[in-house]
Design an enzyme around this catalytic site. Structure first.
Site, PDB file in Angstrom:
ATOM      1  N   ARG A  81      -3.131   0.918  -9.522  1.00 18.06           N
ATOM      2  CA  ARG A  81      -2.155   1.873  -8.976  1.00 18.06           C
ATOM      3  C   ARG A  81      -0.869   1.961  -9.799  1.00 18.06           C
ATOM      4  NH1 ARG A  81      -3.304   0.799  -2.464  1.00 18.06           N
ATOM      5  NH2 ARG A  81      -5.168   2.107  -2.388  1.00 18.06           N
ATOM      6  N   ASP A 140       0.821  -1.224   0.000  1.00 19.60           N
ATOM      7  CA  ASP A 140       0.000   0.000   0.000  1.00 19.60           C
ATOM      8  C   ASP A 140       0.851   1.268   0.000  1.00 19.60           C
ATOM      9  OD1 ASP A 140      -2.179  -1.647   0.032  1.00 19.60           O
ATOM     10  OD2 ASP A 140      -2.492  -1.500   2.196  1.00 19.60           O
TER      11      ASP A 140
HETATM   12  O1  SPQ Z   1      -9.396  -2.586   2.115  1.00 19.35           O
HETATM   13  P1  SPQ Z   1      -8.781  -2.238   0.809  1.00 19.35           P
HETATM   14  O2  SPQ Z   1      -9.678  -1.346   0.012  1.00 19.35           O
HETATM   15  O3  SPQ Z   1      -8.346  -3.442   0.013  1.00 19.35           O
HETATM   16  O4  SPQ Z   1      -7.461  -1.372   1.149  1.00 19.35           O
HETATM   17  C1  SPQ Z   1      -6.069  -1.433   0.800  1.00 19.35           C
HETATM   18  C2  SPQ Z   1      -5.530   0.026   1.006  1.00 19.35           C
HETATM   19  O5  SPQ Z   1      -4.747   0.549   0.224  1.00 19.35           O
HETATM   20  O6  SPQ Z   1      -5.900   0.580   2.039  1.00 19.35           O
HETATM   21  C3  SPQ Z   1      -5.782  -1.949  -0.617  1.00 19.35           C
HETATM   22  F1  SPQ Z   1      -6.168  -1.237  -1.568  1.00 19.35           F
HETATM   23  O7  SPQ Z   1      -5.325  -2.218   1.744  1.00 19.35           O
HETATM   24  C4  SPQ Z   1      -5.381  -3.652   1.834  1.00 19.35           C
HETATM   25  C5  SPQ Z   1      -4.018  -4.224   1.504  1.00 19.35           C
HETATM   26  O8  SPQ Z   1      -3.581  -3.857   0.223  1.00 19.35           O
HETATM   27  C6  SPQ Z   1      -5.771  -3.998   3.252  1.00 19.35           C
HETATM   28  C7  SPQ Z   1      -5.459  -5.401   3.624  1.00 19.35           C
HETATM   29  C8  SPQ Z   1      -6.037  -5.961   4.863  1.00 19.35           C
HETATM   30  O9  SPQ Z   1      -6.433  -5.204   5.769  1.00 19.35           O
HETATM   31  O10 SPQ Z   1      -6.083  -7.207   4.962  1.00 19.35           O
HETATM   32  C9  SPQ Z   1      -4.596  -6.183   2.880  1.00 19.35           C
HETATM   33  C10 SPQ Z   1      -3.996  -5.748   1.613  1.00 19.35           C
HETATM   34  O11 SPQ Z   1      -4.728  -6.275   0.529  1.00 19.35           O
HETATM   35  P2  SPQ Z   1      -4.471  -7.771  -0.027  1.00 19.35           P
HETATM   36  O12 SPQ Z   1      -5.325  -7.850  -1.251  1.00 19.35           O
HETATM   37  O13 SPQ Z   1      -3.018  -7.835  -0.347  1.00 19.35           O
HETATM   38  O14 SPQ Z   1      -4.869  -8.712   1.000  1.00 19.35           O
END
Ligand code: SPQ
Length: 442
Positions: free
Chosen positions: A357, A326
């Site tokens: 992104r 992120d």
């Molecule tokens: O919740 P959301 O929209 O997916 O938010 C993001 C962010 O940038 O705030 C991703 F766009 O964070 C995710 C992160 O990329 C939050 C998260 C979690 O709380 O488990 C895990 C990550 O995503 P992923 O797809 O790698 O599990």
């Protein structure tokens, strides 16, 4: 004192003041988004009361609260203090209304897993961005467990309909390192027959595992595999949410690239599955101090001090990517101020975030004069220690793009106008107040 930013009558278009001479002072970083979501989810399915402090009042986490309220859970919110009357899995009630998860991938994916084993029918919808984010990465393994989930394109996109029922544990080998996939399956596994395990290609953030333990659940971890037995009961607990390192990242980068800066960031979560940004800053040569390291609710915390720094370009890829996924938008900005080239690779997951992104970072930073090019799985930034140019930029509704651009404006030589700045409230509602504070304290 002159303000850092001025809002016109229209929140859609924000003029950001540029050419900042220094950022100085201390800020308390707001609560971690990932941990705040999980505190509500686990609190709701636990027995007894859970009390959460320093809860993040961002739009995404408020969506999670509202979804559980619609499922009949009693939740009281007083500023950043939350009290949840745990309903247990059995206490969740069918909602009259559709659950609206807004912009939140975490709410959507984790709740699909959590609700798959609860014998109620739920409809779930999100915003335009959520409607484009792939859900098969969770609905497919959940279906293998016996879940009945439907949605557009065979369950890949919202709106989703979940008819909860009995589940069977599985051993799932995930093709992506994703905490959302891992957590969704583990939450389903809690209510499944037998044992559920998830193995991932690289370790993703482990807040679910740590918090499940804090609620009294037993898990086994072996390398990249996490395993739990179904039928375990959770007991309500007290949680203090650490500051979000993903939010701190904007000020870490600001402190490193804005001349004459020294910023103290207090109570920042230092979970090793999230500290890739610290490794990158140190590797690029940033002057960063880590102080007052301690542990709260199984999560490490520290205070960070960042100074204006001379930076060098590096290569970023492999295992570190899930530890900073992120932060890549703001790392691209950081790299623009380093000497030499920075290559970011193995980060194709960037394409399925709130925006693609890779496209939004490359497109918007190019508007401000950064020499940057997209690749299939990341980007290449040609760093030059020089001011950015002014211009019109757009968050595209993505909070992390919006904040990165607001920090970029600090080192631009003329006016920068940001469209769609309100998306920032998804994860950092008082971001601009904090930025202002650092200028005003000079
Ligand atoms: O919740 P959301 O929209 O997916 O938010 C993001 C962010 O940038 O705030 C991703 F766009 O964070 C995710 C992160 O990329 C939050 C998260 C979690 O709380 O488990 C895990 C990550 O995503 P992923 O797809 O790698 O599990």
């Amino acid at each position: 004192m002159e303000k850092m930013f001025s809002r016109g009558g229209n929140m859609d278009s924000l003029k950001l003041r540029t050419n900042i001479n220094g950022l100085n002072g201390s800020i308390d970083i707001p609560g971690d988004k990932s941990i705040s979501h999980r505190s509500i989810m686990l609190g709701a399915i636990a027995q007894g009361k859970t009390i959460v402090d320093n809860f993040l009042l961002g739009d995404d986490c408020l969506r999670t609260i509202s979804c559980f309220e619609k499922l009949g859970v009693n939740i009281r919110l007083d500023k950043d203090h939350v009290e949840i009357e745990g309903a247990g899995f059995d206490g969740l009630r069918e909602s009259f209304e559709v659950l609206d998860t807004g912009n939140s991938g975490t709410t959507t994916r984790l709740m699909v897993g959590l609700l798959s084993g609860v014998p109620i029918h739920t409809c779930m919808i999100g915003d335009e961005s959520i409607a484009k984010r792939p859900m098969k990465r969770v609905t497919e393994p959940l279906r293998q467990m016996g879940a009945k989930i439907d949605g557009r394109e065979d369950g890949n996109f919202t709106p989703l309909a979940i008819r909860g029922g009995s589940l069977q544990g599985i051993d799932y080998v995930s093709p992506v390192a994703s905490a959302q996939v891992k957590s969704s399956i583990l939450l389903a596994g809690l209510h499944a027959q037998g044992t559920t395990s998830v193995t991932e290609p690289h370790k993703s953030r482990d807040h679910t595992e740590r918090m499940l333990r804090a609620f009294g659940c037993e898990l086994e971890e072996d390398g990249l595999t996490v395993k739990l037995k179904g039928g375990q009961k959770l007991s309500g607990t007290n949680i203090l949410v650490p500051g979000d390192i993903s939010s701190a990242a904007f000020f870490l980068v600001a402190g490193a690239i804005v001349p004459n800066s020294r910023i103290i960031l207090k109570n920042v979560g230092m979970n090793p599955t999230r500290t890739g940004i610290i490794d990158v800053l140190l590797q690029m040569g940033a002057r960063l101090e880590i102080e007052n390291e301690r542990i709260k609710n199984n999560e490490p915390i520290a205070d960070l001090i960042i100074h204006t720094s001379e930076l060098t370009g590096i290569e970023i890829g492999g295992d570190i990517i899930p530890r900073l996924i992120d932060e890549i938008p703001v790392i691209a900005l950081l790299a623009s101020q380093a000497q030499g080239k920075t290559v970011i690779k193995d980060a194709a997951e960037l394409k399925v975030k709130e925006t693609n992104r890779i496209d939004t970072v490359v497109g918007e930073l190019s508007q401000l004069g950064v020499v940057i090019e997209p690749t299939d799985d990341g980007m290449i930034i040609y760093g030059e220690k020089k001011q950015l140019t002014g211009g019109k930029v757009d968050s595209h509704g993505d909070h992390r793009i919006g904040m990165m651009l607001a920090i970029a404006a600090c080192i631009a030589d003329s006016e920068v106008t940001l469209t769609d700045s309100e998306s920032i409230s998804v994860s950092y509602p008082n971001f601009f107040e904090h930025l202002d504070l650092l200028i005003e304290e000079k």
